[in-house]
Design an enzyme around this catalytic site. Structure first.
Site, PDB file in Angstrom:
ATOM      1  N   LYS A 140     -11.998  24.665  -7.179  1.00  0.00           N
ATOM      2  CA  LYS A 140     -12.057  24.179  -5.804  1.00  0.00           C
ATOM      3  C   LYS A 140     -13.499  24.263  -5.315  1.00  0.00           C
ATOM      4  CE  LYS A 140      -7.385  24.828  -4.007  1.00  0.00           C
ATOM      5  NZ  LYS A 140      -6.558  25.410  -2.915  1.00  0.00           N
ATOM      6  N   ASP A 171      -1.931  -2.618  -4.559  1.00  0.00           N
ATOM      7  CA  ASP A 171      -0.894  -2.431  -3.557  1.00  0.00           C
ATOM      8  C   ASP A 171      -1.443  -2.656  -2.144  1.00  0.00           C
ATOM      9  OD1 ASP A 171       1.802  -1.287  -2.687  1.00  0.00           O
ATOM     10  OD2 ASP A 171       0.410   0.094  -1.699  1.00  0.00           O
ATOM     11  N   GLU A 197      -1.147  -7.817  -3.942  1.00  0.00           N
ATOM     12  CA  GLU A 197       0.059  -7.923  -3.128  1.00  0.00           C
ATOM     13  C   GLU A 197      -0.329  -8.411  -1.735  1.00  0.00           C
ATOM     14  OE1 GLU A 197       3.812  -5.205  -1.545  1.00  0.00           O
ATOM     15  OE2 GLU A 197       1.850  -4.307  -1.858  1.00  0.00           O
TER      16      GLU A 197
END
Length: 415
Positions: free
Chosen positions: A54, A269, A324
């Site tokens: 992290k 998408d 799309e």
């Protein structure tokens, strides 16, 4: 193992720390911080493969731990909710080596849409390996020449079907490892199947612990600020395509999946949502050019789509690019050098929606002229992909065509 170099885009941080030791970190003029970690004396990596990693940052909203935006693998530990970033650099003997060439793009695509996790007849989350061994041969036998895979990019919310992405460079760990996914794609190529990735660059998960939202403690790091940066229907964040670092991030992401995993192309998408600030919602497109080239058009997003299509076809001329779009944007499938957006195909969602609409009516109400209009309503010479049904009909608030046809008789036959 080579030395480790880590680059992170942070526009406003005052310090960045890699624990347990402190290391010198440089920042360039564009807000990109870089740290170089040489190998250990024995030649091993400074960060062992499989380690949780992290980034700790001092941000305007306080000290924050985040997963690197470029993380290549992340997992959800048992009993925990947020995902953990994993430093993924397996030894050479464990890395998958592709054995089969990518198939040439066919003149006519016959696409099988799939979701790895939901592909098993058993009540479980399926795996890359099982899909490779059990599902791919069936797809081949059915006569398809391409398989489109949903939910590849890591997403902490499984019920989003993979569309609320948290880690854009990481394949979902629910189904297996990156090497398992590569093995799946290689097997598909052996069978002569193209593998298309359902890529999500239209929005991002609003998660702050394991996603990009609030990455550096601000609302605007990768996204637009205020209401423009939030999708009111999808409950997700919206990219600022006018930012150089956002462009670099997304363009690199597309190239990563093509080069590292040998995907044969993408189904982008939510492109309509990208191209307009109203996202195509509560909007009826009539074909008037003012609807496409007015103040509601997100020019930065359209330019990004041109850039990513130019990158895809420039590096991989045989790659397939499907967008799309339900608006009918002009020039959508015209090559970028000719002034178009650059997609090979437009995903013609109206056709799949029409079949469901008809099945909800008695056949006496069907209007042949309306059906023909739906099937032929496209730009001149524009190539379209049309489905009998896709997840938008079969899963999202509706039923499959099979259920619409059989419905109650299925239940009765089980009694």
């Amino acid at each position: 193992t080579t030395d480790t170099s880590i680059c992170i885009y942070l526009a406003v941080c005052t310090f960045l720390k890699v624990e347990p030791q402190l290391h010198h970190i440089k920042m360039d003029d564009y807000g990109v911080w870089e740290i170089f970690l040489p190998n250990n004396a024995d030649g091993s990596s400074a960060i062992p493969h499989g380690s949780r990693v992290k980034i700790r940052m001092d941000t305007p909203s306080g000290v924050k731990d985040s997963i690197s935006a470029w993380i290549k693998f992340s997992v959800q530990a048992p009993g925990e909710i947020p995902f953990n970033g994993i430093y993924y650099d397996p030894p050479e003997e464990e890395k998958y080596v592709f054995q089969h060439p990518q198939p040439k793009r066919p003149e006519s695509l016959r696409i099988y849409e799939s979701h790895i996790g939901m592909s098993s007849p058993e009540p479980k989350i399926n795996s890359y390996a099982n899909f490779r061994d059990e599902v791919l041969p069936r797809i081949k036998r059915l006569g398809y020449n391409a398989v489109q895979i949903m939910a590849i990019q890591e997403h902490s919310y499984y019920a989003s079907f993979g569309y609320h992405v948290t880690n854009f460079f990481a394949p979902s760990s629910r189904f297996g490892t990156p090497e398992d996914l590569k093995s799946l794609i290689d097997r598909a190529h052996e069978l002569g199947l193209l593998v298309l990735m359902d890529i999500v660059h239209s929005h991002s998960s609003n998660n702050t612990l394991d996603g990009l939202n609030g990455f550096d403690g601000t609302d605007t790091h990768y996204f637009h600020g205020g209401p423009r940066g939030h999708h009111w229907m999808w409950d997700s964040r919206l990219f600022n395509y006018g930012s150089w670092e956002v462009l670099r991030f997304l363009l690199s992401n597309a190239r990563w999946w093509l080069e590292e995993y040998k995907f044969d192309g993408f189904r982008f998408d939510g492109v309509t949502s990208m191209m307009y600030t109203h996202h195509g919602l509560q909007m009826t497109f009539t074909g008037n050019y003012g609807e496409y080239f007015g103040f509601a058009t997100d020019v930065d997003a359209v330019v990004y789509l041109m850039l990513v299509n130019d990158l895809i076809h420039g590096l991989y001329p045989d790659a397939v690019s499907i967008g799309e779009d339900v608006s009918g944007m002009p020039t959508f499938c015209i090559p970028v050098p000719d002034g178009g957006v650059g997609f090979d195909y437009r995903l013609h969602m109206a056709v799949a929606d029409k079949w469901i609409e008809l099945l909800k009516q008695s056949d006496e109400s069907w209007k042949m002229g309306d059906i023909v209009h739906t099937l032929t309503n496209r730009r001149w010479l524009e190539k379209c992909v049309t489905y009998a049904e896709s997840h938008d009909q079969a899963l999202v608030g509706d039923k499959t065509i099979a259920f619409w046809l059989m419905d109650k008789s299925i239940v009765k036959s089980l009694q």
